[in-house]
Every structure is written in structure tokens, then in C-alpha cells.
Scaffold this active site. Structure first.
Site, PDB file in Angstrom:
ATOM      1  CB  CYS A   2      38.117  27.882  46.163  1.00 37.43           C
ATOM      2  SG  CYS A   2      37.932  30.059  46.851  1.00 37.43           S
ATOM      3  NE  ARG A  27      39.374  26.762  40.066  1.00 41.59           N
ATOM      4  CZ  ARG A  27      39.243  26.699  39.096  1.00 41.59           C
ATOM      5  NH1 ARG A  27      39.925  26.416  38.073  1.00 41.59           N
ATOM      6  NH2 ARG A  27      37.816  26.936  39.256  1.00 41.59           N
ATOM      7  CD1 TRP A  74      43.106  34.626  45.465  1.00 41.64           C
ATOM      8  CD2 TRP A  74      40.265  35.273  45.712  1.00 41.64           C
ATOM      9  NE1 TRP A  74      42.488  36.028  45.005  1.00 41.64           N
ATOM     10  CE2 TRP A  74      41.539  36.408  44.740  1.00 41.64           C
ATOM     11  CE3 TRP A  74      39.808  35.164  45.656  1.00 41.64           C
ATOM     12  CZ2 TRP A  74      41.634  37.537  44.120  1.00 41.64           C
ATOM     13  CZ3 TRP A  74      38.720  36.760  44.817  1.00 41.64           C
ATOM     14  CH2 TRP A  74      39.631  37.957  44.381  1.00 41.64           C
ATOM     15  CG  ASN A  98      35.370  27.544  42.663  1.00 44.19           C
ATOM     16  OD1 ASN A  98      35.825  28.387  42.680  1.00 44.19           O
ATOM     17  ND2 ASN A  98      36.404  27.283  41.371  1.00 44.19           N
ATOM     18  N   GLY A  99      33.192  29.887  44.312  1.00 45.99           N
ATOM     19  CA  GLY A  99      32.539  30.375  43.463  1.00 45.99           C
ATOM     20  C   GLY A  99      31.769  32.028  44.350  1.00 45.99           C
ATOM     21  CD  GLU A 479      50.675  40.603  29.181  1.00 49.93           C
ATOM     22  OE1 GLU A 479      50.109  41.408  29.370  1.00 49.93           O
ATOM     23  OE2 GLU A 479      51.250  39.266  29.464  1.00 49.93           O
ATOM     24  CE  LYS A 483      51.994  39.424  32.909  1.00 47.96           C
ATOM     25  NZ  LYS A 483      51.470  38.735  32.065  1.00 47.96           N
ATOM     26  CD  GLU A 486      49.879  39.127  36.744  1.00 48.23           C
ATOM     27  OE1 GLU A 486      50.576  39.505  35.738  1.00 48.23           O
ATOM     28  OE2 GLU A 486      49.203  38.558  36.949  1.00 48.23           O
ATOM     29  CG  HIS A 502      47.738  64.522  24.280  1.00 46.28           C
ATOM     30  ND1 HIS A 502      47.563  66.036  23.853  1.00 46.28           N
ATOM     31  CD2 HIS A 502      48.092  63.643  23.109  1.00 46.28           C
ATOM     32  CE1 HIS A 502      47.571  65.900  22.294  1.00 46.28           C
ATOM     33  NE2 HIS A 502      48.436  64.838  22.209  1.00 46.28           N
ATOM     34  CE  LYS A 601      47.640  30.399  35.064  1.00 48.42           C
ATOM     35  NZ  LYS A 601      47.877  31.584  34.727  1.00 48.42           N
TER      36      LYS A 601
HETATM   37  O1  M6R Z   1      42.177  32.622  31.664  1.00 49.06           O
HETATM   38  P1  M6R Z   1      41.502  33.919  31.758  1.00 49.06           P
HETATM   39  O2  M6R Z   1      42.918  34.179  30.250  1.00 49.06           O
HETATM   40  O3  M6R Z   1      40.397  34.538  31.249  1.00 49.06           O
HETATM   41  O4  M6R Z   1      41.963  35.295  32.309  1.00 49.06           O
HETATM   42  C1  M6R Z   1      42.147  36.766  32.424  1.00 49.06           C
HETATM   43  C2  M6R Z   1      43.165  37.334  33.015  1.00 49.06           C
HETATM   44  O5  M6R Z   1      42.065  36.526  34.575  1.00 49.06           O
HETATM   45  C3  M6R Z   1      44.766  36.914  33.118  1.00 49.06           C
HETATM   46  O6  M6R Z   1      44.658  37.068  32.314  1.00 49.06           O
HETATM   47  C4  M6R Z   1      44.900  38.077  34.080  1.00 49.06           C
HETATM   48  O7  M6R Z   1      45.302  39.381  33.607  1.00 49.06           O
HETATM   49  C5  M6R Z   1      47.059  37.446  34.168  1.00 49.06           C
HETATM   50  N1  M6R Z   1      47.381  37.178  35.403  1.00 49.06           N
HETATM   51  C6  M6R Z   1      47.761  38.584  33.341  1.00 49.06           C
HETATM   52  O8  M6R Z   1      49.384  37.455  33.912  1.00 49.06           O
END
Ligand code: M6R
Length: 606
Positions: A2, A27, A74, A98-99, A479, A483, A486, A502, A601
Site C-alpha cells: 500500500c 506498493r 494491496w 499502510n500496514g 531464482e 521469476k 511470478e 530423488h 513490490k
Molecule cells: O525488497 P526485498 O528485496 O526485501 O524483497 C524480497 C522479496 O519480496 C522480493 O525479492 C520478491 O521475491 C521479488 N518480487 C521477486 O522478483
């Protein structure tokens, strides 16, 4: 999660407020709203969807107030709907938040017993009711914020206007980011300085428990013990190009393409261009410890997993890597002789921040590797290294990730030298041959991405994809899979190549995509054998390797030669190739790569 913005000015502020939350859309982007005070009344507009929907609404039904607050949401409590969108208005109060208010259920019960009626499912509405009651009892707004805050549990930043006073805004925060600023005739508040940077050149970052009254040209900040305080000022720069995709079509693609420049900037900042000495005094304390714990969430966690290989091999330092969301709720054995490294793009991630605080309470020195240098993590750590990636708007971490890797690799080299594990000359050689080779190699990957484009399109409709790697390529496989999940919504998992047999091999059927991170190094043969076993069972491999590995990889299926690099630099070109695969797969599937569904984000709630 947010974003909140507040403004008071000598003209109607709704349009500027909406522009402000548009800059905070990273956000949250489920719904948005704005409220202003007009002739002793609060007027409000709210819309479901991106902030652009709210902008269209206020163009049709404008607001005229000179003081107001706005919010991009959000959803945490209640679905994304107009009724749940902020600001929440109760009586003479409008509130944005926010929170999370953790005790909102019990507060709601109490308010219901008092005959209060609720219009939304949000935790925020209890705050609006409590503030309205406090004002009705005759408290002034700053005291009302104090009294109400003492009843709230959780982490939050709250902005408030009241219909009583058209010339003031109020705000408070408790473990939630909030900045304020003033200039002659105006004052501003926001979750992030970027939202108000077009109007001011300096901001104050509020501390936990601060409350602030904003009037035209003035700020009055009081701390949790009711003392009027000044908070240090920091410069902010308004770069409108940062808020545009600059012809790339998406922030994510623009940010992928910014990586060579970010890596060059890091090289120039971290190493002397003539002597190749590293200039990272921030690692001195960590270097004196006997053991390291590295901790983070999401992509930043994978950066930690890769860095473990570097701290072990380059500095001889025993390391463990912990998900911050797990570490904070364990009783880890941490104390004398331990050092902790936390990695975060935002510096706000609730779990990482909580783990940092836990470690700090135990007297363990902490080094934070962070992109947002005004963040809470940067303020609270023993030492800080900024990753210098610049603002990242796409929800998917791309340039922030490679900037974290570069920082951690440089830090591991510097720690190795500080511990006598390597010599100054060895450091200089690594800086020149390894760190120095990375920016240009990444540039080459970007310049020849057509091949990746063609492959990625085949993933857009795949029911699943498997990623494999060994050694440092294993965290990269995870990773790469994150990606793809996501932004392309393809179920993907990254496995250590040696683990396929395994269990995960059972997932392989005719045509299952298998992306192998497989540089031609000492582990090449082993990984390729695992790929072969999967291919024999129907998997369709796409092997990311280099010129020396290409011939053998092509015998198993599709393959791509990435630039040949020193071993420690290889992860950078693979990371970028994996980003491009995910981006192009998502784009081919028509997904919004910058605003993936259900995500935001900055994850400022648990
Ligand atoms: O701001 P941060 O690096 O602490 O965020 C951690 C994760 O939320 C962030 O890396 C998330 O996994 C990404 N959106 C992945 O692309």
C-alpha cells in the site's frame, strides 16, 4: 505494501495526489482512492483497479479541496472492492493506512458493542472509528493520534484529514515507512520520497512512534514521548525518466536493460579504477567474525544462497543462509563470533526487518546490503552497503538482484583479504578480471537475446517448467523458476540437478520444459548427465551454457552459449538470461509483467 500520499497546498490537490500514488503503484495496485476537505466536508473518490481508473474518475467528478490524502491498495483485509478501498471516512475523519492492525478484530468487536457500524471489511476502518471517537471526546487531532496509536498493535503508517480543519494533515507511523516535507505554502507526506520528489528537494524520514502535523509551509513532529523533534533531512531527486518505461514497453524490460550501467556504477564505486583495490570499509566488522548468517526473502534470499559459495570459497568463512520469515520465529544459536548479513531491495520487507532486529538484540553485528538507502533496514543495521541499482519499479526483482550479487561478490573478496585469506594482489586480480568483466558480458547477453525470445515463447502456455543447476547455479535455478512463476504464472520449480532422481524426475513427461543452468565448469559433466536422464524421459532441455559446452549440450536438445567468463562471474550472465526467459514468456502470454496478479513490490506485512 500500500502507498499513501498526503498534500496541503494553495490550490486543489487531488490531481497531484493521484500522480503521487501513481509513483507508488509498485506498493499495490488493487484499488485506489483520494479524499480532500472542502468547505468543512470530506469528499472522497475511490476506484477498483489501477490508479489510472481513479484518475479517470476524478477527471469526471473532480475534488476541489486544498488538503487531502490518497492511497493505492494491496488488499490484506477484504477483497479489492470500492468499499474496502481507502480513504476510510468515519464522521469527521478520513484515514489512509499502510500496514496491518493486528488487533483489529478485538477493536472491531468493542466498537460494534458501542453501536458503531462498519462499511468495509478492512482493519483500517477501526482506526477511523477510534479517531472519530477521540475527536468527538474533544481531543485535538495530534493527541487523538497518540491515544489511538497506543491501542493499536502491528506495523502501520497512517495519514489523516479532518473536516474540522481545511488547513492541516496529520500522520503517524509505527514500523511503517513515512516521509514528510514542506516548502513555502505547502507540505507533503508519503510512504516513499519518490511520490513527492517533484515538489521538494529534501525529506524527513519519520521514526517509529513519531506523529506529525502538516500545515502550509510547516511541519511539527513529536516523538513517542511527546517531545517536539527535528528529524534529519535527506536529499531527494525528481527524475521523471524513472517513472517512464522509456520505450521499453515495461519497467521490467527497461530495468533488465539498465543492468550493464548499474554494474559499471557499482564497479566504479566499490573499486579503485587504477589500483583495483576494493573500497568497502563497511565489511570490517563482519570480517572479524567466525561465522556468518545470511538472511532475506524471495529473490534476495537466492542472492544470499549464491553469496554463501563466495564467502566460503573466497573468505574461508563458515556461512549459513536463512529465510528471514523462518529465522525470526526460531531460537537460532547466534551470539559472540557471529555476524549477520541481510539483503533487501526495499529495506522494508517485514520479515527481514524483524530478523535484523532480533539479531541486533542479541548483540550480533549486522551488515545490510540494500538498494533503498533511506529504508528502515539501512537505518538500523551496524553497517550498510547501498547496491546503487536505482529505483526498481517492476515487481519482479531484476537489476536489484544482479546488483545484490555484485555487492556480495565484492564484499566476499574484501572480507577474504581482510581475513588474510587472500592477498591484496589477488584482490586486485579478481577486481580486474572478474568484477571488471561483468558489465560488458551482461551487455552481450542483452544484445543477443533474440534466441532467448524464441525459446521463451514456447513456455508461455506450458503447464510446468523445471529448472536445474549445481553449485552456484542451483540458487540461480530457483531464482529463474521464481521469476517465471511470478510474472508468467507458469508453475516452475528449481532443483539441485543431483536431486532430480530423488523425486522431481517423476514430474517429467513428454515435452516438459527443463531449463538447465550449466556453465562449462567443473560441474558441467555432472549436470549434463542429469539433463540427459530427464531428456531420456521426455523432458525438453534448454541448456544455458557457454561456447565450450555448446556442442555437447546441443546433442540433448536446445542450448544457448552465453559469454565465456571467469567462474565467479558466470552467475551474472545466467541470471540475466533467466530474467529474459521469464519476461518474454510472460509477454508472449499477454501478462502484465510489471504488475503481476496478487503481488506487490514491498512486502511490509508478514
Ligand atoms: O525488497 P526485498 O528485496 O526485501 O524483497 C524480497 C522479496 O519480496 C522480493 O525479492 C520478491 O521475491 C521479488 N518480487 C521477486 O522478483
Amino acid at each position: 505494501m500500500c502507498g499513501i500520499v498526503g498534500m496541503i497546498n494553495g490550490h486543489p490537490v487531488a490531481g497531484d495526489l493521484v500522480s503521487g500514488i501513481q509513483r507508488l503503484e509498485y506498493r499495490g495496485y488493487d484499488s485506489a482512492g483520494v479524499a480532500t476537505v472542502e468547505e468543512g466536508r470530506i469528499s472522497r473518490r475511490r476506484a477498483v483497479g489501477p490508479v489510472s481508473a481513479l484518475r479517470e474518475l476524478i477527471e469526471v467528478v473532480p475534488l476541489s479541496g486544498h488538503a487531502g490524502i490518497a492511497h493505492t491498495r494491496w488488499a490484506t483485509h477484504g477483497s479489492p472492492s470500492e468499499a474496502n478501498a481507502h480513504p476510510h471516512v468515519v464522521g469527521e475523519v478520513a484515514v489512509v493506512h499502510n500496514g496491518i492492525i493486528e488487533n483489529h478484530d478485538e477493536l472491531r468487536e468493542e466498537l460494534l458493542r458501542l453501536g458503531r457500524e462498519f462499511a468495509s471489511e478492512t482493519d483500517t476502518e477501526v482506526v477511523a472509528h477510534l479517531l472519530d471517537m477521540a475527536l468527538a471526546e474533544g481531543l485535538d487531532p495530534m493527541t487523538a493520534l497518540d491515544v489511538v496509536s497506543r491501542r493499536l498493535r502491528g506495523s502501520y503508517a497512517i495519514g489523516m484529514i479532518t473536516s474540522r480543519d481545511e488547513d492541516a494533515l496529520y500522520a503517524t507511523c509505527h514500523n511503517g515507512p513515512l516521509v514528510v516535507a514542506e516548502h513555502p505554502g505547502a507540505a507533503f507526506l508519503a510512504s516513499d520520497g519518490a511520490a513527492i520528489a517533484p515538489y521538494v528537494s529534501e525529506i524527513c524520514v519519520l521514526e517509529c512512534g513519531d506523529r506529525v502535523e502538516l500545515r502550509r509551509g510547516s511541519l511539527r513532529i513529536v516523538d513517542s514521548s511527546n517531545q517536539t523533534v527535528d528529524r534529519p533531512r535527506r536529499q531527494v531527486e525528481s527524475r521523471e525518466d524513472e517513472h517512464s518505461t522509456e520505450g521499453y514497453g515495461s519497467f521490467m524490460l527497461k530495468e533488465i536493460h539498465q543492468q550493464p550501467a548499474v554494474l559499471e556504477r557499482q564497479l566504479a564505486a566499490f573499486a579503485d579504477p587504477l589500483t583495483h583495490e576494493l573500497r568497502l570499509p563497511q565489511v570490517a566488522t563482519i570480517a572479524k567474525q567466525d561465522q556468518l548468517v545470511l538472511s532475506a526473502c524471495g529473490t534476495s534470499f537466492y542472492a544470499c544462497q549464491l553469496a554463501k559459495y563466495w564467502f566460503e570459497s573466497l573468505a574461508g568463512l563458515p556461512c549459513r543462509v536463512e529465510l528471514a520469515s523462518e529465522l525470526r520465529y526460531r531460537s537460532p544459536v547466534l551470539g559472540a563470533g557471529h555476524g549477520a548479513i541481510f539483503v533487501s531491495q526495499s529495506g522494508e520487507t517485514a520479515d527481514t526487518l524483524a530478523a535484523l532486529r532480533m539479531v541486533r538484540e542479541r548483540g550480533v553485528p549486522s551488515l545490510v546490503v540494500v538498494n533503498v538507502e533511506t529504508s528502515a533496514m539501512a537505518r538500523e543495521a551496524t553497517d550498510v552497503i547501498g547496491t546503487l541499482a536505482g529505483p526498481e519499479h517492476g515487481v519482479a526483482s531484476t537489476k536489484a538482484f544482479t546488483a545484490q550479487l555484485f555487492t556480495l561478490l565484492a564484499a566476499a573478496i574484501a572480507v577474504g583479504e581482510a581475513r588474510g585469506h587472500s592477498t591484496r594482489q589477488q584482490t586486485a586480480d579478481l577486481v580486474r578480471t572478474t568484477l571488471g568483466s561483468i558489465p560488458q558480458a551482461v551487455e552481450l547477453v542483452l544484445a543477443s537475446s533474440a534466441r532467448i525470445h524464441a525459446y521463451a515463447a514456447t513456455l508461455a502456455d506450458a503447464p510446468r517448467a523445471i529448472y536445474v543447476g549445481r553449485g552456484p547455479s542451483f540458487p540461480l535455478a530457483m531464482e529463474g523458476a521464481l521469476k517465471l512463476k511470478e510474472i508468467a504464472y507458469v508453475h516452475a520449480e528449481g532443483f539441485a540437478a543431483g536431486e532430480l532422481k530423488h523425486g522431481p524426475l517423476a514430474l517429467v513427461e513428454e515435452g516438459t520444459p527443463l531449463i538447465a543452468v550449466c556453465p562449462h565448469d567443473s560441474l558441467f559433466d555432472k549436470t549434463l548427465s542429469n539433463v540427459q536422464e530427464a531428456a531420456a524421459r521426455g523432458a525438453q532441455p534448454f541448456v544455458l551454457t557457454d561456447a565450450d559446452g555448446l556442442g555437447r549440450a546441443l546433442k540433448l536438445g536446445d542450448a544457448l552459449a552465453l559469454p565465456t567468463l571467469p567462474r565467479l562471474a558466470q552467475p551474472f550472465v545466467h541470471a540475466v538470461a533467466l530474467q529474459l526467459i521469464a519476461h518474454h514468456a510472460a509477454a508472449a502470454g499477454g501478462k502484465n509483467v510489471d504488475r503481476p496478479r496478487n503481488l506487490a513490490k514491498s512486502v511490509t506485512v508478514e
